[in-house]
Motif scaffolding. Sequence first.
Motif, mmCIF file in Angstrom:
data_model
loop_
_atom_site.group_PDB
_atom_site.id
_atom_site.type_symbol
_atom_site.label_atom_id
_atom_site.label_comp_id
_atom_site.label_asym_id
_atom_site.label_seq_id
_atom_site.Cartn_x
_atom_site.Cartn_y
_atom_site.Cartn_z
ATOM 1 N N SER A 306 42.880 39.867 35.879
ATOM 2 C CA SER A 306 43.859 38.732 35.672
ATOM 3 C C SER A 306 43.472 37.588 36.150
ATOM 4 O O SER A 306 42.317 37.278 36.524
ATOM 5 C CB SER A 306 45.106 39.340 36.816
ATOM 6 N N LYS A 307 44.466 36.529 35.809
ATOM 7 C CA LYS A 307 43.751 35.188 36.048
ATOM 8 C C LYS A 307 44.578 34.821 37.701
ATOM 9 O O LYS A 307 44.435 33.589 37.807
ATOM 10 C CB LYS A 307 44.547 34.252 35.052
ATOM 11 N N LEU A 308 44.816 35.573 38.285
ATOM 12 C CA LEU A 308 45.459 35.112 39.815
ATOM 13 C C LEU A 308 44.329 34.700 40.519
ATOM 14 O O LEU A 308 43.075 35.185 40.680
ATOM 15 C CB LEU A 308 45.944 36.424 40.231
ATOM 16 N N THR A 309 44.657 33.418 41.278
ATOM 17 C CA THR A 309 43.825 33.012 42.260
ATOM 18 C C THR A 309 43.618 34.026 43.602
ATOM 19 O O THR A 309 44.606 34.552 43.884
ATOM 20 C CB THR A 309 44.290 31.559 42.711
ATOM 21 N N ARG A 310 42.578 34.051 43.789
ATOM 22 C CA ARG A 310 42.467 35.228 44.975
ATOM 23 C C ARG A 310 41.989 34.333 46.284
ATOM 24 O O ARG A 310 40.933 33.766 46.277
ATOM 25 C CB ARG A 310 41.033 36.192 44.575
ATOM 26 N N SER A 311 42.698 34.844 47.278
ATOM 27 C CA SER A 311 42.410 34.133 48.582
ATOM 28 C C SER A 311 41.136 35.073 49.226
ATOM 29 O O SER A 311 40.770 36.066 48.520
ATOM 30 C CB SER A 311 43.621 34.402 49.619
ATOM 31 N N ALA A 312 40.490 34.455 50.381
ATOM 32 C CA ALA A 312 39.499 35.419 50.818
ATOM 33 C C ALA A 312 40.039 36.718 51.231
ATOM 34 O O ALA A 312 39.089 37.726 51.068
ATOM 35 C CB ALA A 312 39.124 34.505 52.152
ATOM 36 N N ASP A 313 41.233 36.711 51.661
ATOM 37 C CA ASP A 313 41.657 38.164 52.053
ATOM 38 C C ASP A 313 41.668 39.107 50.973
ATOM 39 O O ASP A 313 41.352 40.319 50.973
ATOM 40 C CB ASP A 313 43.004 38.107 52.858
ATOM 41 N N ILE A 314 41.996 38.675 49.722
ATOM 42 C CA ILE A 314 42.229 39.516 48.669
ATOM 43 C C ILE A 314 40.852 39.733 47.960
ATOM 44 O O ILE A 314 40.642 40.991 47.999
ATOM 45 C CB ILE A 314 43.013 38.816 47.524
ATOM 46 N N GLU A 315 39.824 38.815 48.101
ATOM 47 C CA GLU A 315 38.545 39.247 47.861
ATOM 48 C C GLU A 315 37.942 40.275 48.808
ATOM 49 O O GLU A 315 37.452 41.260 48.143
ATOM 50 C CB GLU A 315 37.447 37.876 48.146
ATOM 51 N N ALA A 316 38.394 40.144 50.189
ATOM 52 C CA ALA A 316 37.850 41.289 50.910
ATOM 53 C C ALA A 316 38.372 42.760 50.623
ATOM 54 O O ALA A 316 37.834 43.641 50.839
ATOM 55 C CB ALA A 316 38.256 41.098 52.405
ATOM 56 N N PHE A 317 39.797 42.427 50.328
ATOM 57 C CA PHE A 317 40.427 43.618 49.943
ATOM 58 C C PHE A 317 39.708 44.315 48.789
ATOM 59 O O PHE A 317 39.570 45.699 48.496
ATOM 60 C CB PHE A 317 41.865 43.466 49.604
ATOM 61 N N LEU A 318 39.427 43.632 47.540
ATOM 62 C CA LEU A 318 38.836 44.302 46.530
ATOM 63 C C LEU A 318 37.415 44.850 46.701
ATOM 64 O O LEU A 318 37.264 45.886 46.024
ATOM 65 C CB LEU A 318 38.417 42.819 45.434
ATOM 66 N N ASN A 319 36.876 44.324 47.699
ATOM 67 C CA ASN A 319 35.516 44.833 48.108
ATOM 68 C C ASN A 319 35.493 46.051 49.244
ATOM 69 O O ASN A 319 34.560 46.497 49.503
ATOM 70 C CB ASN A 319 34.510 43.853 48.610
#
Length: 639
Positions: A306-319
């Motif tokens: 998706s084109k959603l902007t990702r916060s640092a927390d979301i990045e961490a969640f994805l990983n």
Amino acid sequence: MDGLIQEGQFVGWTYQMDYEQALILTCDDWKLRARGVPLHCFLVAAKKAEAPREIVLMRVTGAAALPQDGEAARAKIEACQGRAADQAGDGAKDEFQFGGLKCRVLGTFYEREGRLRLGSDIESYDSAAQLAVYRPVGAALEKIVNHISPERAIAAEEEARRLGLKGELPRFPIGTVRYSSTDRQQRGEGAEPAAFHLNAVDFLARRTAVFGMTRTGKSNTVKQLVSVVKRTGMERGLEIGQIIYDLNGEYANANQQDQGSIAKVYPEDTIRYRMIPTPGFELMLNNFYRQISEGHNTLRGLIEGSKLTRSADIEAFLNMDFEEPRKEDSNSDHEYQRQLAQHRLKLAAYQTMLTRAGYEPPPGFEIRFEVNPGIRQKVNRTVDPANGLTPAQAYDWFDMARQIQEELITIGGASWIGPDTNVLMNLLLQKNDQGGYIPGFRLLQPFKDYHAPNRNTDVCSEIYDHLTAGKIVILDLSVGDPAQRERLGKRIARLIFQNSMAVFNAGRLPPHMVVYVEEAHNIIGRDAALTEIWPTIAKEGAKARIAMVYATQEVSSLHPNILANTENFLVSHLNNENEIGELARYYDFRDFAVSLIRAQDVGFARVKTLSNPFVIPVQIDKFDPEREKQRAASAKAKG
Ligand SMILES: Nc1ncnc2c1ncn2[C@@H]1O[C@H](COP(=O)(O)OP(=O)(O)OP(=O)(O)O)[C@@H](O)[C@H]1O
Ligand SMILES: [Mg+2]
């Protein structure tokens, strides 16, 4: 060999022959009486005798100019013409009517121990013009194109016995012989069609390729195959699971106006899956609360896509990784227990977040985790999360814990919560480490339709069970996120292979299954690593009794290794030399190079099967849902 020679189908005499080819003298009258001699048609030739001991099978490959020079040739032809006049019995023939045919020798039919055999060459030939030539039609032609060697027939019968069937293994009618695009005489009114069958012994646990340009009937061929395999299975009480990777949604047919889907013909035996909730379809999705890693992977794919902007927390969640810690990875039991407790806390925070984002929890779902008594007392002395919390209670618990975080750290140490759980709590409570607002769980809200709240079992296992029960499973991949589709598609394929291999390795016979894939160049392309699941099934599926049928218009983009291991080919119109060249390396497809490029007729396929030592041109039957429905009903009654 009874019936192979049909007197009424006489077309001429051989006047020259060697191991590879034969030249035939023919005349217009005979051709007319035999309803024409199309290019590529089969001819049989035998000595003019009461019961010939061998019959040579040939294929017309072109015209031959009658030699006018050379004493011997001239004399032979004259002799033939003389005999021709006798044969015709209607007076002398006009010399201008005579012409020559060039044929490739395909093999020799003969009998041994009462069984018909077909050698793929000729053992010897007579130089003198001797053999009478006929164009077989109807029953004779059927016998030729469906011939199966006694050895293979015996193997098939053994296989049938193993499966508890009486008699031979079933065979699947898929079309009728067709030689040329123009088929007025050979297939018109009054002509005797010859049905062509795909033998189960050739098809099951084997690879079948369906090639052809777009709109030349590949999908129709697949539908027809699925239907005859199902029907024949019902008639013979044989369960053959079939799964179709339906990229365009044409087999599943969600669209009510459309006609002609498999699902309509076999409503009780077809299970359709889709990635979005649709009436009449099972969800090809997992329960995010139960298949944790799967669900998380799905979210990762969706958010990344998706084109959603990702916060640092979301990045961490994805990983993050939601695999349960393993004992053997820890230095001590104490360490393992600590990691396990952290993992459970992390799961709890994740599941609470799912509920918060609108992902419906399974009925009666409880969240459980253990924390040290000091922390428990501090957060809320009246609840013990180890006894199970509702998602709402869990939310309150995390909310409170966050408010007194500093205090909790003095009790449990900085690591009581672990970095992942901390991130999840940030997302759950929509605050980052600095206390600033973040959208947090809201980012997950748009994807809640990818979660199947009522599913308890893994969708892949469920599909495997359907296949074991001989059902037709259609994965409608026309909707949903592409990356996700690919991943889940692969996972299903892997599970099918692994489960069936496990049965095989345990010394038992795995259930028969057929996997159909379209756009195969995408999954078993030139560059595919052979260790990937699709090439693995294509290469090693036989042991696991998985047959694979793959369709594509790009022969040249397929993995050569897979192509070389393919037993059956069904090829319709191809539009360039490149693709033909690829194919011409196999069997006698070269004979058909010109016609494959030239004839664009839908469903006009050149077929090479394992049992047949040469290519047979076949018009594939059109899948007709109404007719198939009736046939299915009578098959059911028989079975
Ligand atoms: N054997 C056949 N006899 C008559 N009509 C056929 C036959 N096969 C296919 N058709 C018709 O031709 C059209 C194209 O067939 P189909 O969809 O099977 O082609 P395809 O090769 O799968 O095309 P694509 O590459 O677009 O997937 C359809 O309308 C189908 O009903
Ligand atoms: Mg198609």
